[in-house]
Design a protein around this motif. Sequence first.
Motif, PDB file in Angstrom:
ATOM      1  N   VAL A 170       0.871  -1.162   0.000  1.00  0.00           N
ATOM      2  CA  VAL A 170       0.000   0.000   0.000  1.00  0.00           C
ATOM      3  C   VAL A 170       0.916   1.222   0.000  1.00  0.00           C
ATOM      4  O   VAL A 170       1.865   1.291   0.779  1.00  0.00           O
ATOM      5  CB  VAL A 170      -0.926   0.039   1.226  1.00  0.00           C
ATOM      6  N   THR A 171       0.630   2.153  -0.892  1.00  0.00           N
ATOM      7  CA  THR A 171       1.469   3.338  -1.042  1.00  0.00           C
ATOM      8  C   THR A 171       0.639   4.597  -0.884  1.00  0.00           C
ATOM      9  O   THR A 171      -0.473   4.676  -1.390  1.00  0.00           O
ATOM     10  CB  THR A 171       2.125   3.350  -2.445  1.00  0.00           C
ATOM     11  N   LYS A 201      -1.029  12.646  -1.708  1.00  0.00           N
ATOM     12  CA  LYS A 201      -2.019  12.032  -0.812  1.00  0.00           C
ATOM     13  C   LYS A 201      -2.931  11.036  -1.525  1.00  0.00           C
ATOM     14  O   LYS A 201      -4.026  10.753  -1.065  1.00  0.00           O
ATOM     15  CB  LYS A 201      -2.851  13.086  -0.080  1.00  0.00           C
ATOM     16  N   GLU A 202      -2.471  10.491  -2.646  1.00  0.00           N
ATOM     17  CA  GLU A 202      -3.223   9.424  -3.326  1.00  0.00           C
ATOM     18  C   GLU A 202      -2.801   8.108  -2.701  1.00  0.00           C
ATOM     19  O   GLU A 202      -1.650   7.935  -2.297  1.00  0.00           O
ATOM     20  CB  GLU A 202      -2.911   9.423  -4.822  1.00  0.00           C
ATOM     21  N   ARG A 221       8.104  10.713   0.460  1.00  0.00           N
ATOM     22  CA  ARG A 221       8.579  11.856   1.234  1.00  0.00           C
ATOM     23  C   ARG A 221       7.570  12.985   1.131  1.00  0.00           C
ATOM     24  O   ARG A 221       6.938  13.169   0.106  1.00  0.00           O
ATOM     25  CB  ARG A 221       9.914  12.346   0.704  1.00  0.00           C
ATOM     26  N   GLY A 222       7.412  13.721   2.186  1.00  0.00           N
ATOM     27  CA  GLY A 222       6.503  14.854   2.182  1.00  0.00           C
ATOM     28  C   GLY A 222       5.089  14.510   2.604  1.00  0.00           C
ATOM     29  O   GLY A 222       4.260  15.393   2.765  1.00  0.00           O
ATOM     30  N   VAL A 223       4.795  13.219   2.781  1.00  0.00           N
ATOM     31  CA  VAL A 223       3.464  12.816   3.229  1.00  0.00           C
ATOM     32  C   VAL A 223       3.331  13.164   4.707  1.00  0.00           C
ATOM     33  O   VAL A 223       4.245  12.927   5.504  1.00  0.00           O
ATOM     34  CB  VAL A 223       3.232  11.307   3.003  1.00  0.00           C
ATOM     35  N   ASP A 224       2.212  13.731   5.054  1.00  0.00           N
ATOM     36  CA  ASP A 224       1.935  14.109   6.434  1.00  0.00           C
ATOM     37  C   ASP A 224       1.962  12.874   7.334  1.00  0.00           C
ATOM     38  O   ASP A 224       1.421  11.823   6.984  1.00  0.00           O
ATOM     39  CB  ASP A 224       0.560  14.797   6.497  1.00  0.00           C
ATOM     40  N   TYR A 225       2.578  13.028   8.496  1.00  0.00           N
ATOM     41  CA  TYR A 225       2.677  11.932   9.464  1.00  0.00           C
ATOM     42  C   TYR A 225       1.296  11.381   9.821  1.00  0.00           C
ATOM     43  O   TYR A 225       1.112  10.180   9.983  1.00  0.00           O
ATOM     44  CB  TYR A 225       3.402  12.436  10.715  1.00  0.00           C
ATOM     45  N   ASP A 252      -1.294  11.074   7.931  1.00  0.00           N
ATOM     46  CA  ASP A 252      -1.777  10.157   6.892  1.00  0.00           C
ATOM     47  C   ASP A 252      -1.128   8.788   7.020  1.00  0.00           C
ATOM     48  O   ASP A 252      -1.768   7.757   6.809  1.00  0.00           O
ATOM     49  CB  ASP A 252      -1.522  10.736   5.497  1.00  0.00           C
ATOM     50  N   ALA A 253       0.152   8.762   7.385  1.00  0.00           N
ATOM     51  CA  ALA A 253       0.838   7.484   7.588  1.00  0.00           C
ATOM     52  C   ALA A 253       0.216   6.725   8.763  1.00  0.00           C
ATOM     53  O   ALA A 253      -0.015   5.516   8.684  1.00  0.00           O
ATOM     54  CB  ALA A 253       2.327   7.717   7.815  1.00  0.00           C
ATOM     55  N   VAL A 254      -0.095   7.433   9.833  1.00  0.00           N
ATOM     56  CA  VAL A 254      -0.727   6.811  11.009  1.00  0.00           C
ATOM     57  C   VAL A 254      -2.125   6.312  10.642  1.00  0.00           C
ATOM     58  O   VAL A 254      -2.534   5.223  11.050  1.00  0.00           O
ATOM     59  CB  VAL A 254      -0.765   7.792  12.196  1.00  0.00           C
ATOM     60  N   LYS A 255      -2.857   7.099   9.853  1.00  0.00           N
ATOM     61  CA  LYS A 255      -4.197   6.689   9.392  1.00  0.00           C
ATOM     62  C   LYS A 255      -4.101   5.370   8.625  1.00  0.00           C
ATOM     63  O   LYS A 255      -4.905   4.454   8.836  1.00  0.00           O
ATOM     64  CB  LYS A 255      -4.774   7.795   8.509  1.00  0.00           C
ATOM     65  N   LEU A 256      -3.105   5.251   7.760  1.00  0.00           N
ATOM     66  CA  LEU A 256      -2.920   4.023   6.987  1.00  0.00           C
ATOM     67  C   LEU A 256      -2.590   2.848   7.907  1.00  0.00           C
ATOM     68  O   LEU A 256      -3.166   1.762   7.769  1.00  0.00           O
ATOM     69  CB  LEU A 256      -1.826   4.216   5.946  1.00  0.00           C
ATOM     70  N   MET A 257      -1.702   3.056   8.855  1.00  0.00           N
ATOM     71  CA  MET A 257      -1.355   1.982   9.787  1.00  0.00           C
ATOM     72  C   MET A 257      -2.562   1.556  10.612  1.00  0.00           C
ATOM     73  O   MET A 257      -2.740   0.369  10.895  1.00  0.00           O
ATOM     74  CB  MET A 257      -0.198   2.406  10.685  1.00  0.00           C
TER      75      MET A 257
END
Length: 74
Positions: free
Chosen positions: A3-4, A9-10, A45-49, A51-56
């Motif tokens: 998942v990327t 933010k796509e 790079r540059g993705v908001d932290y 959004d990464a937490v939301k994905l996890m």
Amino acid sequence: FPVTISAQKEVFLNGEKTSWDALKAALETKLAGSKDRAVIINVDRGVDYGDAVKLMDIVNQCEAAIVLATEVDK
């Protein structure tokens, strides 16, 4: 399954663009019946932290293991 999250933010599941709203159901479908319930997370790079937490969080809700893909600067 990879998942990327792109810098725009796509979100992509296994290389196919999907929406945040559809991601959990699509991921559960991919993981159904799979012996290896691991999701490889790639974050540009540059993705908001956040959004990464939301994905996890979505991956955790699917009861899958998280594998973080990293790139080492040389």
